[in-house]
Design a protein around this motif. Structure first.
Motif, mmCIF file in Angstrom:
data_model
loop_
_atom_site.group_PDB
_atom_site.id
_atom_site.type_symbol
_atom_site.label_atom_id
_atom_site.label_comp_id
_atom_site.label_asym_id
_atom_site.label_seq_id
_atom_site.Cartn_x
_atom_site.Cartn_y
_atom_site.Cartn_z
ATOM 1 N N MET A 35 6.359 20.313 52.511
ATOM 2 C CA MET A 35 7.762 20.352 51.943
ATOM 3 C C MET A 35 8.865 18.789 52.296
ATOM 4 O O MET A 35 9.991 18.415 52.815
ATOM 5 N N ALA A 36 7.833 17.974 52.303
ATOM 6 C CA ALA A 36 7.953 16.109 52.197
ATOM 7 C C ALA A 36 9.502 16.115 51.482
ATOM 8 O O ALA A 36 9.742 15.994 50.407
ATOM 9 N N LYS A 37 10.636 15.336 52.635
ATOM 10 C CA LYS A 37 11.774 14.620 52.322
ATOM 11 C C LYS A 37 12.437 16.066 51.792
ATOM 12 O O LYS A 37 13.357 15.391 51.154
ATOM 13 N N LEU A 38 12.578 17.794 51.577
ATOM 14 C CA LEU A 38 13.455 18.017 51.094
ATOM 15 C C LEU A 38 14.144 18.222 52.503
ATOM 16 O O LEU A 38 15.448 18.613 51.626
ATOM 17 N N GLY A 83 10.561 20.892 59.111
ATOM 18 C CA GLY A 83 12.543 20.055 58.861
ATOM 19 C C GLY A 83 12.195 18.282 58.704
ATOM 20 O O GLY A 83 11.858 18.190 56.951
ATOM 21 N N PHE A 84 12.371 18.497 59.588
ATOM 22 C CA PHE A 84 11.765 16.253 59.330
ATOM 23 C C PHE A 84 10.431 15.842 58.990
ATOM 24 O O PHE A 84 10.945 15.121 57.745
ATOM 25 N N LEU A 85 9.306 16.391 59.245
ATOM 26 C CA LEU A 85 7.910 16.386 58.767
ATOM 27 C C LEU A 85 7.486 16.513 57.148
ATOM 28 O O LEU A 85 7.194 15.757 56.157
ATOM 29 N N GLY A 86 8.542 17.977 57.010
ATOM 30 C CA GLY A 86 7.652 18.366 55.321
ATOM 31 C C GLY A 86 6.740 19.424 55.594
ATOM 32 O O GLY A 86 5.880 19.385 54.699
ATOM 33 N N ASP A 87 6.092 19.747 57.143
ATOM 34 C CA ASP A 87 5.490 20.364 57.911
ATOM 35 C C ASP A 87 3.957 19.527 57.220
ATOM 36 O O ASP A 87 3.827 18.443 57.195
#
Ligand SMILES: Cc1ncc(C[n+]2csc(CCOP(=O)(O)OP(=O)(O)O)c2C)c(N)n1
Length: 810
Positions: free
Chosen positions: A513-516, A504-508
């Motif tokens: 998935m960063a910033k999504l 989530g926060f890290l975006g994996d």
């Protein structure tokens, strides 16, 4: 207020008359008796040889009737084999269907739960129509399809409840009214007391408490797990005593409301569920219903008798505290009905069950009898014209007289007759061969359909869309391709959500998935606890309720934690319901090469052998990974996508049609053309093979390199065979253990596709070593196949074929 009056108020909200109340109570009493009679008669059917195995819900009748009162259309159950009374009370199953399943009737009209594939007591309603499309789940009372491994039902239960949270809190989903009424649905779980000792039980409770989801878990506590009493199963001998720490606290706004009642106390059970479920439904606070002092009058199952391990005192107590007997006493004590009325109901229930059993048997036996007769008619035609009439008539007679009411004996007899007459040729014999082939085909369908989706949305129907590139397309890190793709996917379809550790926060952990989360919010991209089994279960449950989950297992090595549920539940869901249910779940992970024993595994043999029913994609780069996500997102099949760990930072060109690209399943790609040998591999091994091929070219060996792209399905168009016809030599390469996926590839090409006929040299497999990969550059190099290993293996093959042209030099 008298007990009865209190109940009248509780049950009928004070509105109904005594007559209405009496009607409800007596209907419940009748149902409890019917269910008990179904158990008794079912057991008899097994013991007299008409069915193979029986496991029944005796002793839980009253509690399940109480639970059924608060179960609404749109709700879901995830339970186990004891729940027949609940199934009858909700209409999820009927007494007749119950017997059809006991006999293993393959006709889904009669046995809709599994088409004869699951043993009795494994319930499932058909969520899909005949075309494999979703029905309106809000018009039905639903149950996910039962499985036998106890406590496994807890994992998907988390997902079934989590879906309500998403439907309530994500307004973009409010239009999906055939799946949810803004998340007002409760997920009901049931479990036996002994199975609460499983780790997945506690993992599921913890996950539900953290997630704050409408999950209601009923525990049927009969004090035993088969023969083992509670003192060996659960600390402090009762799960209620253990669960105190899970109890809901306002301070945290987390935890379970814990309720308890006796399994023989009809009014107590009714009020417990009425009060308890209201809170679960309205406030999404999970709850536990500990149903204590439950009996099991017929013992655990038809295999064995409980007299062997229960004391005389316990057996006597069970007789006295039989829930139906106690309900009877309560009805009489409260003057709700007379003894005569109850006697009549009991007699009526018995007759009804007998009638249903006979009807179910007649339905089951009819087509088998017909097939039996058809085969015998064909036998007698052959006997009339040929030389072996005596022997044929003996087979026919024994088939006619046999007490085995199954297709196995028909098949055996047909084959016997064909063997007896192997020295004859006749039109009659040809007719028998034709009949046998049709019979086989029909049985393959009866027992083999729906391993994967057979609907129009099957992943196999998704057409290829190749990536297109602008002449000056950007060269970016692989992870950026993926990131751009996920952005498009989340934007266009609100049903898609992703969960996982650090996702989530890290975006994996690799920023795919960063910033999504910032853009799409915490409901769409959600961090989870470290709990792989329930991560998968959360996905399965949500997929069963019409959503499109992408669940992430952080590293391929940790997929083992989720393996059991993927194999036992997800992979066989379509199959075990004969196409009645589907869970189009995407499991995302990354693997093959990083560092050390637990971060660079590639247990692909383990995966493919236990995942039949799930597509397994092994993309060599992130563009292909995005293409596979698109293929699966367009389909209703479940799939696993293993991203290549060492490719996130390799440069790739960004396709201009990222939103459309899709990679077809089961279609290998020829990456390098060559004439001397075919090298078949995938994933991270592609680049190592390329390296080796450059070196092999220097010694005049020309290699054809093929990327298989997906392990399941495997090369559906026999592309590898086409290459083998040209090169006549083949090497299967991967980084699994010996005998793992390399052997799988070899079996498919050499055995399934007949590659054996085109070989000029022995086929070879080159895999990693049998041990785990050691840490560090050299640990990796000497544990996994490297370019030098490939060079040597290929050169040795060529040397064996032509030692003059390729003399040994190492
Ligand atoms: C994971 C797993 N382990 C073992 C079994 C074999 N088994 C079937 S039922 C059972 C006992 C279950 O006891 P409990 O959970 O109390 O349920 P009950 O049958 O008493 O209602 C066992 C050990 C199983 N089905 N699954």
């Amino acid at each position: 207020m008298s007990e009865m009056k209190k109940q009248q108020k509780l049950t009928l909200n004070g509105k109904a008359t005594f007559e209405d109340y009496k009607k409800e109570v007596l209907a419940d009493y009748k149902l409890a008796n019917e269910s008990r009679q179904a158990s008794i008669l079912g057991r008899k059917e097994v013991l007299t040889g008409k069915a193979k195995f029986g496991i029944f819900g005796d002793g839980k009748e009253v509690a399940q009737i109480a639970m059924a009162k608060v179960f609404r259309k749109g709700d879901f159950r995830s339970g186990y084999y004891r729940d027949q009374t609940f199934a009858f009370a909700t209409g999820i199953s009927t007494v007749k269907e119950f017997f059809a399943q006991l006999y293993a009737d393959t006709n889904i009209e009669f046995e809709p739960a599994s088409g004869g594939r699951s043993m009795n007591g494994h319930f499932a309603n058909r969520l899909l129509n005949d075309k494999g499309e979703w029905k309106n789940l809000m018009e039905m009372k639903n149950t996910s399809a039962d499985i036998s491994p106890t406590a496994s039902q807890m994992l998907r239960l988390v997902g079934l409840a989590y879906a309500s949270k998403l439907y309530r809190e994500n307004e973009q989903l409010h239009g999906m009214t055939t799946f949810s009424d803004k998340g007002n649905e409760v997920a009901f779980g049931t479990i036996g007391n002994a199975s609460c000792a499983e780790g997945m039980f506690f993992e599921a409770l913890n996950a539900a408490a953290v997630l704050r989801i409408p999950m209601a878990v009923s525990i049927w506590d009969n004090g035993f797990g088969i023969s083992v009493p509670s003192k060996y199963q659960i600390a402090k001998e009762s799960i209620s005593n253990v669960l105190v720490g899970f109890e809901y606290e306002e301070k945290w706004r987390q935890g379970f409301k814990i309720h308890a009642a006796k399994g023989w106390d009809y009014p107590g059970l009714v009020s417990m569920y009425e009060e308890g479920i209201k809170d679960v439904r309205e406030n999404h606070i999970p709850a536990i219903f500990d149903v204590q002092e439950v009996t099991q009058p017929l013992g655990h199952s038809t295999s064995g008798s409980h007299e062997r391990y229960k004391t005389k005192e316990r057996l006597e107590w069970e007789k006295e505290f039989c829930c139906i007997l106690q309900m009877r006493k309560w009805i009489l004590a409260n003057a709700i009905a007379t003894e005569e009325e109850l006697n009549f109901i009991e007699k009526d229930a018995k007759e009804y069950v007998k009638k249903m059993q006979l009807e179910a048997w007649a339905d089951y036996i009819k087509p088998i009898k017909k097939e039996n007769e058809e085969a015998r008619n064909l036998f007698s035609e052959i006997a009339k014209t040929g030389r072996h009439s005596e022997e044929i008539n003996a087979v026919s007679e024994s088939l006619k007289r046999s007490l085995d009411n199954n297709r196995k004996i028909i098949s055996e007899s047909v084959n016997d007759v064909l063997m007896i007459t192997s020295d004859e040729k006749s039109e009659e014999r040809e007719k028998l061969i034709e009949w046998k082939n049709n019979f086989k085909k029909e049985n393959n369908r009866r027992y083999g359909s729906h391993l994967y989706s057979e609907s129009n949305e099957s992943a196999m129907n998704v057409k290829e869309v190749k990536p297109l590139y602008d002449p000056d397309s950007k060269l970016v890190d692989g992870r950026e391709v993926l990131n751009a793709f996920f952005d498009i996917a989340f934007e266009r379809d609100p049903r898609i959500f992703a969960i996982g550790e650090d996702l989530g926060f890290l975006g994996d952990v690799n920023q795919g998935m960063a910033k999504l989360q910032l853009k799409y919010g915490e409901l769409r991209l959600t961090d989870t606890g470290i709990r792989e089994a329930t991560i998968v279960g959360q996905g399965i449950g949500c997929a069963l309720r019409g959503l499109k989950p992408i669940v992430e297992i952080q590293y391929l090595d940790y997929l083992l934690y989720g393996l059991q549920i993927i194999s036992d539940d997800l992979a066989c869901l379509q199959y075990r319901t004969a196409g009645g249910q589907k869970a189009p779940l995407i499991i995302r992970t990354r693997g093959h090469r990083l560092e050390g024993i637990w971060h660079s595994g590639s247990p692909m043999g383990t995966v493919i052998n236990s995942f039949r029913g799930v597509h397994v994609c092994v993309p060599r780069d992130m563009t292909r990974a995005a293409g596979f996500y698109n293929t699966l997102l367009k389909s209703d099949d479940p799939g696993l996508i293993i991203e290549r760990l060492n490719a996130y930072r390799l440069k790739e060109r960004l396709p201009e049609n990222l939103s459309e690209i899709s990679v077809p399943l089961g279609v290998p790609e020829i990456l390098t053309e060559g004439n001397d040998i075919t090298i078949v591999t995938y994933g991270a091994c592609i680049d190592i093979a390329k390296d080796a091929i450059t070196k092999l070219n220097r010694v005049n060996i020309s290699c054809e390199l093929i990327d298989i792209q997906t392990l399941l399905p495997f090369d559906i168009n026999k592309i590898i065979l086409g290459s083998l016809k040209k090169t006549n030599r083949i090497l299967f390469l991967d980084e699994d253990v010996p005998g793992g996926a390399s052997a799988f590839m070899m079996q498919n090409v050499i055995d399934r596709d007949g590659g054996y006929n085109y070989l000029d040299s022995p086929p070879k497999c080159l895999s990693a070593k049998p041990h785990r990969p050691a840490y560090g550059t050299d640990g990796d190099y000497f544990s996994k196949p490297n370019a030098e290993d490939i060079f040597e293996t290929v050169y040795e093959i060529m040397n064996e074929a032509d030692p003059k042209e390729f003399p040994m030099f190492f």
